[in-house]
Scaffold this motif. Structure first.
Motif, mmCIF file in Angstrom:
data_model
loop_
_atom_site.group_PDB
_atom_site.id
_atom_site.type_symbol
_atom_site.label_atom_id
_atom_site.label_comp_id
_atom_site.label_asym_id
_atom_site.label_seq_id
_atom_site.Cartn_x
_atom_site.Cartn_y
_atom_site.Cartn_z
ATOM 1 N N LYS A 167 -0.525 2.925 -3.310
ATOM 2 C CA LYS A 167 -1.402 4.090 -3.170
ATOM 3 C C LYS A 167 -0.670 5.321 -2.626
ATOM 4 O O LYS A 167 -1.186 6.427 -2.729
ATOM 5 C CB LYS A 167 -2.570 3.755 -2.233
ATOM 6 C CG LYS A 167 -3.485 2.646 -2.747
ATOM 7 C CD LYS A 167 -4.181 3.041 -4.030
ATOM 8 C CE LYS A 167 -5.262 2.042 -4.424
ATOM 9 N NZ LYS A 167 -4.705 0.714 -4.757
ATOM 10 N N GLY B 88 -5.802 -1.502 1.926
ATOM 11 C CA GLY B 88 -5.083 -1.135 0.709
ATOM 12 C C GLY B 88 -5.842 -0.190 -0.187
ATOM 13 O O GLY B 88 -5.345 0.206 -1.246
ATOM 14 N N GLU C 263 -4.618 0.945 6.019
ATOM 15 C CA GLU C 263 -3.356 0.224 6.059
ATOM 16 C C GLU C 263 -3.504 -1.197 6.572
ATOM 17 O O GLU C 263 -2.680 -2.058 6.275
ATOM 18 C CB GLU C 263 -2.353 0.989 6.933
ATOM 19 C CG GLU C 263 -1.960 2.328 6.351
ATOM 20 C CD GLU C 263 -0.780 2.941 7.065
ATOM 21 O OE1 GLU C 263 -0.125 2.243 7.868
ATOM 22 O OE2 GLU C 263 -0.511 4.127 6.832
ATOM 23 N N THR D 204 0.816 -1.210 0.000
ATOM 24 C CA THR D 204 0.000 0.000 0.000
ATOM 25 C C THR D 204 0.854 1.267 0.000
ATOM 26 O O THR D 204 0.632 2.175 -0.799
ATOM 27 C CB THR D 204 -0.928 0.021 1.234
ATOM 28 O OG1 THR D 204 -1.742 -1.144 1.223
ATOM 29 C CG2 THR D 204 -1.811 1.262 1.235
#
Length: 524
Positions: A273, A497, A467, A226
């Motif tokens: 991300k 995520g 997270e 992530t």
């Protein structure tokens, strides 16, 4: 060993390791000389840290290497074996751990969280504060029985502590069960160092006081899918009087913009991300790129166009936070409205003794510019309490500065002297009980302003990058807003995520509670 042998060894050691075919070749050549003490010298002496050398470093050109490879003969050296890395300190250490984990994985090692299963244990250390150092030495003591029961276990110490003379000397004297010591500039040498540690009979010490080069294409075993750390530069040229980092991390060395942009594009393609740009003094980026007029603002303006939802950077030095960077951050988009801007003290006199190269007034002017351009930006900071000879009036200046800026959070510390820094030589007439009382008072103010900053989120809908599970409750998810506020809420595991919308239902001192109002898109 005679003088000629020492000169020959010095020539081998002082050369760029990237230009040496392999240490095994050198060992074989030395063995042909039939000199046992020569081989022993090779295995134990590479180069120990020298703070005087580090402090007097020149501005020699930094070399860029695009061709990191693991020698063929070492590629399976870890097959059937496991590694464990314990990390102390900052995000840079975390990122270094990712690189070492990537190298170890490419060597054939597998990761484990159990020291009893590990064939190699590395302690990636921090030199910022004495407490961090004490933790590492305590851990070395705890690992000694394990090493005694399993002599083939490779135990290594790396990171910033390894760059300190006093630390290496203490390990050599009191922790001889350590097999391997290496520093911050030569992580790319890990395959060769492990080879020496496995096949040699002596402690392997390789710590460079000279500058490290910039090595691209290093493998990385990133923690999660992530968020990612991306180093954009290494080292620091500021020489604050309390800080050992310029000696342990070296001078400022920027990566080339095209290499950074390529790495971030690759991360975006993999579905990450968020990226955080890292540097000891991140907004000095580009100042050493003599063939370019290019700074952090220019880099972030290019990254802003990459299809990745969130971009952050840390850690900034107020002296290098220029108008171009503010202009680019004000464009918003994927550039997050969160700025960590260490002030260290609110007193111009203390700042001068710290060699921070700015004043209270210039810091406040910088904050004014940031808030004018980015009104919704959340500012946090670092503050040191009890710097040598800090008066009550000077401490009160820090307290009033905190109010004037309206920080939304702070990392606060009692001053910790680090051997080898100018401040450590100064007489400190501030008693410890006074330091602790000041820290308590400061923390009360920090908590108050954090609570007030979070209250404005009540009943609002915020974007949260999820997270994972909350540390305290596996049935609760946790993630962060663009302003880096931690939000806990109930939701499906499929949200991990993803960026989801959460309505805030309760505010606390440091965290927010909420309820998800939008289903997450399943991760493809």
């Amino acid at each position: 060993m005679n003088e000629q042998q020492r000169k020959e060894m010095s020539q081998i050691r002082q050369g760029n390791p990237a230009d040496v075919k392999s240490d095994q070749d050198n060992l074989e050549r030395l063995k042909k000389k039939n000199s046992d003490d020569f081989v022993k010298y090779f295995q134990t002496t590479y180069e120990t840290p020298n703070l005087n050398k580090a402090r007097k470093r020149g501005k020699q050109d930094v070399k860029y290497h695009e061709d990191f490879t693991i020698p063929e003969e070492l590629q399976n050296i870890g097959k059937g074996k496991k590694y464990l890395i314990r990390t102390y300190g900052c995000q840079m250490n975390e990122h270094d751990t990712e690189v070492m984990a990537g190298i170890l994985t490419d060597l054939g090692f597998e990761s484990t969280s159990d020291a009893n299963d590990a064939d190699i244990i590395l302690l990636n250390t921090c030199a910022i504060r004495e407490n961090a150092e004490n933790k590492v030495f305590g851990e070395l003591g705890h690992l000694k029985p394990l090493k005694q029961n399993r002599p083939d276990l490779i135990l290594g110490v790396c990171g910033c502590m390894s760059q300190e003379e006093s630390v290496v000397n203490k390990i050599l004297e009191k922790h001889q069960h350590v097999d391997l010591i290496f520093g911050t500039h030569n992580i790319h040498r890990l395959p060769q160092l492990i080879q020496e540690a496995i096949f040699g009979k002596e402690m392997v010490v390789e710590v460079w006081s000279k500058e490290g080069d910039v090595i691209e294409n290093l493998p990385k075993a990133r923690n999660g899918k992530t968020k990612a750390w991306v180093n954009i530069m290494y080292g620091c040229d500021k020489f604050c009087t309390y800080c050992i980092v310029p000696m342990t991390r070296g001078k400022e060395r920027s990566r080339r913009p095209e290499d950074i942009i390529q790495e971030i594009r690759h991360l975006a393609a993999q579905g990450y991300k968020e990226v955080t740009l890292l540097g000891q003094n991140v907004n000095a980026y580009g100042k050493d790129l003599q063939d370019l007029e290019y700074g952090l603002g220019d880099l972030m303006d290019e990254i802003r166009k990459i299809d990745i939802p969130r971009v952050r950077f840390t850690t900034s030095h107020p002296r290098d936070f220029d108008d171009r960077l503010i202009e680019v951050l004000a464009k918003g988009g994927n550039l997050m409205p969160y700025i960590h801007l260490p002030v260290q003290s609110g007193s111009s006199e203390v700042l001068k003794r710290m060699n921070r190269k700015y004043t209270r007034e210039s810091y406040l002017e910088l904050v004014r510019k940031i808030k004018e351009a980015i009104p919704h930006a959340a500012l946090t900071t670092d503050i040191i309490v009890g710097f040598p000879n800090e008066t009550e009036e000077q401490f009160e200046e820090t307290m009033t500065l905190y109010e004037e800026v309206g920080f939304e959070g702070a990392y606060t510390f009692i001053y910790s002297p680090r051997e080898g820094t100018p401040a450590a030589k100064k007489e400190d007439n501030v008693p410890m009980d006074v330091k602790k009382k000041r820290l308590y008072r400061l923390n009360e103010r920090v908590n108050k302003y954090s609570r007030e900053a979070l209250k404005k989120y009540q009943d609002k809908i915020v974007d949260v990058l999820v997270e994972g599970e909350s540390k305290n409750n596996p049935d609760v998810l946790a993630g962060y807003t663009p302003e880096s506020k931690l939000v806990n809420f109930e939701g499906p595991k499929s949200a991990i995520g993803q960026i989801v919308k959460v309505k805030i239902t309760n505010t606390k001192s440091w965290t927010l509670d909420g309820e998800m109002i939008e289903e997450a898109v399943e991760v493809k």
